[in-house]
Every structure is written in structure tokens, then in C-alpha cells.
Design an enzyme around this catalytic site. Structure first.
Site, short mmCIF file in Angstrom:
data_model
loop_
_atom_site.label_atom_id
_atom_site.label_comp_id
_atom_site.label_asym_id
_atom_site.label_seq_id
_atom_site.Cartn_x
_atom_site.Cartn_y
_atom_site.Cartn_z
N LYS A 1 0.85 -1.20 0.00
CA LYS A 1 0.00 0.00 0.00
C LYS A 1 0.88 1.24 0.00
O LYS A 1 1.91 1.28 0.69
CB LYS A 1 -0.90 -0.02 1.24
CG LYS A 1 -1.95 1.07 1.27
CD LYS A 1 -2.86 0.91 2.49
CE LYS A 1 -3.95 1.97 2.53
NZ LYS A 1 -4.84 1.82 3.72
N SER B 1 -9.66 1.84 2.73
CA SER B 1 -8.78 2.55 1.84
C SER B 1 -7.76 1.67 1.12
O SER B 1 -7.15 2.12 0.14
CB SER B 1 -8.06 3.66 2.60
OG SER B 1 -7.25 3.13 3.61
N SER C 1 -9.90 -0.35 6.99
CA SER C 1 -9.32 -0.28 5.65
C SER C 1 -8.61 -1.53 5.14
O SER C 1 -8.26 -1.57 3.96
CB SER C 1 -8.34 0.89 5.57
OG SER C 1 -9.05 2.07 5.37
N1 GLN Z 1 -13.20 4.38 6.05
C1 GLN Z 1 -12.56 4.84 7.26
C2 GLN Z 1 -12.14 6.28 7.10
O1 GLN Z 1 -12.43 6.82 6.09
C3 GLN Z 1 -11.41 3.95 7.60
C4 GLN Z 1 -10.18 4.26 6.86
C5 GLN Z 1 -9.00 3.42 7.29
O2 GLN Z 1 -9.14 2.41 7.99
N2 GLN Z 1 -7.82 3.89 6.94
O3 GLN Z 1 -11.56 6.86 7.95
#
Ligand code: GLN
Length: 447
Positions: A52, A127, A151
Site C-alpha cells: 500500500k 482505503s 481499511s
Molecule cells: N473508512 C474509514 C475512514 O475513512 C477507515 C479508513 C481506514 O481504515 N484507513 O476513515
């Protein structure tokens, strides 16, 4: 490595899983490993890997999917990269993600959207959407992701693969571009449960450069993985089957839980009464931490700079950050700055921190007489690309079932439970702190 690069390049047009592919660097590294000779005891030697793009890689551009870092080439490797490189894994590229990991669909990336592996009109989740789509599309055996509020687990669910968010403190965050430091963890996305356990065994462990990493011994996560679930006590939170969760998701998960019973687990209903406040608390806490963490992107030290002749320092900051950050990141910085500001701190940040404590105690109570918690990972299957990216609150609501796990620092996994309307449904398995082994055991029995 060459095959993985070929496949990745070929799939870019349809899937767009990668932000950067490093053909030259990867082939050079692979040749070095070949020259050193195969080490028969090292199953990782020469295996390609995708990472990532918020995990820093020495000499390989690391953008966090943001314009503000689109020319940033790190001078060091993240702690997890040091460990994986030492074993001879070959990084072939950096995967697409929501900008600074803020999002649940990989649509806030500066580098375009990624497609779901099963249906290119659907989001891959986020994400870590690029990592999940790459693994599920068969482009790479495994990838690293990060999970602040879901994410790793949510994109794993949307793509029908295995994703684990380790216990907070299990894996060093050194070299992970920080979002919410009290929530962030790096973890593996894989096609099989055993592969996942293998990767965690490598990346886990204390690192003095991350003071929140724990000194807890790292077990061999494969040792008892075939032990089965007979006699395991499993709690199923009633809140995880409440309104707001799609019926076809509920039905698929209920079937999966019935299979656990058939395999000998003892299942009963439990309650996590404060989990419904998780989203509200998380978006205050995570945004507050983000507003502080993202101060370092100022046009002077890293990446994009809007420097101009005759500008004041203030102008440089404002212009760089106005042009460099996308709308979702700006929204979080404003929300977090507001929540932390004098006069509002008690009403928002402090309240959210108190709610977090209540969520922790909900889990502690259940884990007094249960080994695992099971439920859905997400409220729905993968949604249409473009269907939610202009409605932030709707997007935030998707994290209902994953966020409490981050707030409590617990390990959580998503594995495929089956399909609804041809799209994968994720089963979430939550464990006690530092008990990833029991999660792996249950996941392997089910797989
Ligand atoms: N969807 C969540 C957010 O937008 C989690 C994102 C994540 O785990 N990095 O913050």
C-alpha cells in the site's frame, strides 16, 4: 517477479490497482536473489509483493495517493519493509488507496479509481482497495494494507479475500504514513488464511522506533492453525444484525455462523451496546489525530511545494496545502482542528474519548466468557463506483461494523463467507488482544 509485473501492467487499464510499478527495481532485486541461490528453507525467497502506498519504501515513490506527496521518494524503509526485504521478497509496486487512507472506496485517490476484482463497475472498498483488488484479481500472492477504521477488512470483504488487522501494537508503525496514530495498524491481505498467518509471523514484533509496539512474544501463528473450533465459545453481537445491514449480508453471515456450530463451536448472542456510537467517536478521534499528523506537509519538508518568488511563509503553507490536499483530507483536517480547539475540546474530543472507553469495556465484558466474536464485516456488498463519493456521511456509515474494533485496539479479520448477488460477503472474526492465533484457527476451520 516478471510474471507479476506483466500481469499487473496488463490489468492497469481495467483494475488500476497500482499507483507505481517498479519493473526496473524489482527485476534487479529478483536477479540478485537468483544469483544468491535458492534457500530451500525460506519460502519467501523471490516471492513478489505489493505494498500500500502509505508504507514508505526506500528509493521507491510513496505518495499516500496524494498530490502533496506525488514526487516523494523516501530515503528509508518502513520497519515492515526491512523485515520482508531481508527474507528476499520482491516489491513489484505500490498500490492505490484513498488519499492518506481517508475513505472506504479508493475513490479519493489522486491517481484515479480502482475497480473491484469481481465486478469492474463496483468499488474495491478502501482505503486499501488497490491491495485487495490486486490480490483478488490474481495479480499478486499477497499485499500489505493498513487499517485505521476498517481499511484492510472492508476491502478484503468486498473482494472476497483474507484481510487481518492485527492487535494495536502487534506490528510496528514506523514508516507508515500516519493517519490516526492510536488506531493505525499494518496488516496482510492474502488469498488464504495460512498465507496470512505466514506474513503476520514475519512483520509482527516489538520495534523500539515505534514506542506503541508491544513486547508481547510473537507466537508461531501456524502452529495451532489446524486445531479446529470444537469447544470455542463464540459471541454474536445482536447489534451486528440490526437495522442498516442488508438482508442478504445478514443471511450469508448467519449461514456462516451455523457452519461454525456444525464444526463444534458454542455460539450465543451477546451485546456490544455502545458500538452504535463508534462512527461518531471515530470520526472525531481519527480526524483530530489526522489534523495533527498532517501538519508536517507544509511545502518545505516533503513533496509538493507551491513556492513562489516574493511569497510569505504563511502564503507558502496555505497555497501548498490548498493545492496539495484533496477535498476529503481537507474535510478531516477541518473537523479535527475544530474538535481539538479550545472551547470545543470538552464537548467533542473528550466526549469521543469517553465513548471509546465504553466501547472497550463492552468488548472486555464479552471476552470474559467468549473466545471470539463473529459478525458481518460490512453493512452491504461492494457498491457502484461513483455512487457515494459525493456523500461523505453515507460513506462514513459503511464503517459501522469495523470501527469499534480499532477503537478497542483488537485484532479483527475478514474472510469470505459466500456471495450475495454475485458479490463477496465478508465474515468478521474479532479476537482478544494479541490472540490472532485463535482468529487464524477459526478462519482456517471455516475456509
Ligand atoms: N473508512 C474509514 C475512514 O475513512 C477507515 C479508513 C481506514 O481504515 N484507513 O476513515
Amino acid at each position: 517477479a516478471k510474471a507479476a509485473l506483466d500481469k499487473a501492467e496488463h490489468a492497469q487499464k481495467d483494475v488500476n490497482a497500482y499507483i507505481t510499478l517498479d519493473r526496473q527495481g524489482a527485476l534487479k532485486r529478483a536477479a540478485e536473489i537468483d544469483a544468491a541461490g535458492i534457500d530451500a528453507d525460506n519460502i519467501f525467497s523471490g516471492i513478489p509483493l505489493a505494498v500500500k502506498d502509505n508504507i514508505v519504501t526506500k528509493g521507491l515513490r510513496t505518495t499516500a495517493a496524494s498530490h502533496i506527496l506525488d514526487n516523494f521518494v523516501p530515503i528509508y524503509d518502513a520497519a515492515v519493509m526491512e523485515k520482508l526485504n531481508k527474507l528476499g521478497l520482491v516489491v513489484i509496486g505500490k498500490t492505490n488507496m484513498d488519499e492518506f487512507a481517508m475513505g472506504g472506496s479508493t475513490e479519493t485517490s489522486f491517481f484515479g479509481k480502482t475497480a473491484n476484482a469481481w465486478d469492474h463497475t463496483k468499488v474495491p472498498g478502501g482505503s486499501s482497495g488497490g491491495s485487495a483488488a490486486a490480490v483478488a484479481s490474481g495479480l499478486i500472492p499477497f499485499a500489505l494494507g493498513s487499517d485505521t477504521g476498517g481499511s484492510i477488512r472492508q476491502p478484503a470483504a468486498f473482494n472476497g479475500i483474507v484481510g487481518l488487522k492485527p492487535t494495536y501494537g502487534r506490528v510496528s508503525r514506523w514508516g507508515l504514513i500516519a493517519f490516526g496514530s492510536s488506531l493505525d495498524q499494518i496488516g496482510p491481505l492474502t488469498r488464504t488464511v495460512k498465507d496470512n498467518a505466514r506474513v503476520l509471523s514475519v512483520i509482527a514484533g516489538k520495534d523500539p522506533r515505534d514506542t506503541t509496539s508491544e513486547d508481547s512474544p510473537v507466537p508461531d501463528f501456524l502452529a495451532n492453525i489446524e486445531g479446529g473450533v470444537k469447544g470455542l465459545r463464540v459471541g454474536v453481537p445482536k447489534e451486528y444484525f440490526a437495522k442498516g445491514i442488508d438482508d442478504d449480508v445478514k443471511a450469508t453471515i448467519k449461514k456462516a455462523i451455523a457452519k461454525f456450530e456444525e464444526l463444534g463451536a458454542v455460539v450465543d448472542e451477546v451485546s456490544l451496546p455502545h458500538s452504535r456510537y463508534g462512527i461518531a467517536a471515530y470520526y472525531i478521534l481519527a480526524s483530530s489525530e489526522a489534523s495533527s499528523n498532517l501538519q508536517r506537509f507544509d511545502g518545505i519538508r516533503y513533496g509538493y511545494s507551491a513556492r513562489q518568488e516574493g511569497q510569505t511563509l504563511e502564503d507558502l503553507y496555505v497555497k501548498t496545502r490548498s493545492e496539495g490536499f484533496g477535498p476529503e483530507v481537507k474535510r478531516r483536517i477541518m473537523l479535527g482542528t475544530f474538535a481539538l480547539s479550545a472551547g470545543f475540546y470538552d464537548a467533542y474530543f473528550k466526549k469521543a474519548a469517553q465513548v471509546r472507553t465504553l466501547i472497550v469495556s463492552d468488548f472486555t465484558k464479552v471476552f470474559q466468557d467468549h473466545d471470539l466474536i463473529l459478525g458481518p464485516t460490512t453493512t452491504s456488498t461492494a457498491f457502484d463506483l461513483g455512487s457515494e463519493d459525493d456523500d461523505p456521511v453515507k460513506m462514513y456509515m459503511n464503517d459501522l461494523l469495523t470501527i469499534p474494533v480499532n477503537l478497542a485496539g483488537l485484532p479483527g479479520m475478514s474472510i469470505n463467507a459466500g456471495f450475495a448477488n454475485h458479490l463477496p460477503v465478508g465474515l468478521q472474526i474479532i479476537g482478544r488482544p494479541f490472540d490472532e492465533s485463535t482468529i487464524y484457527r477459526a478462519a482456517y476451520a471455516f475456509e
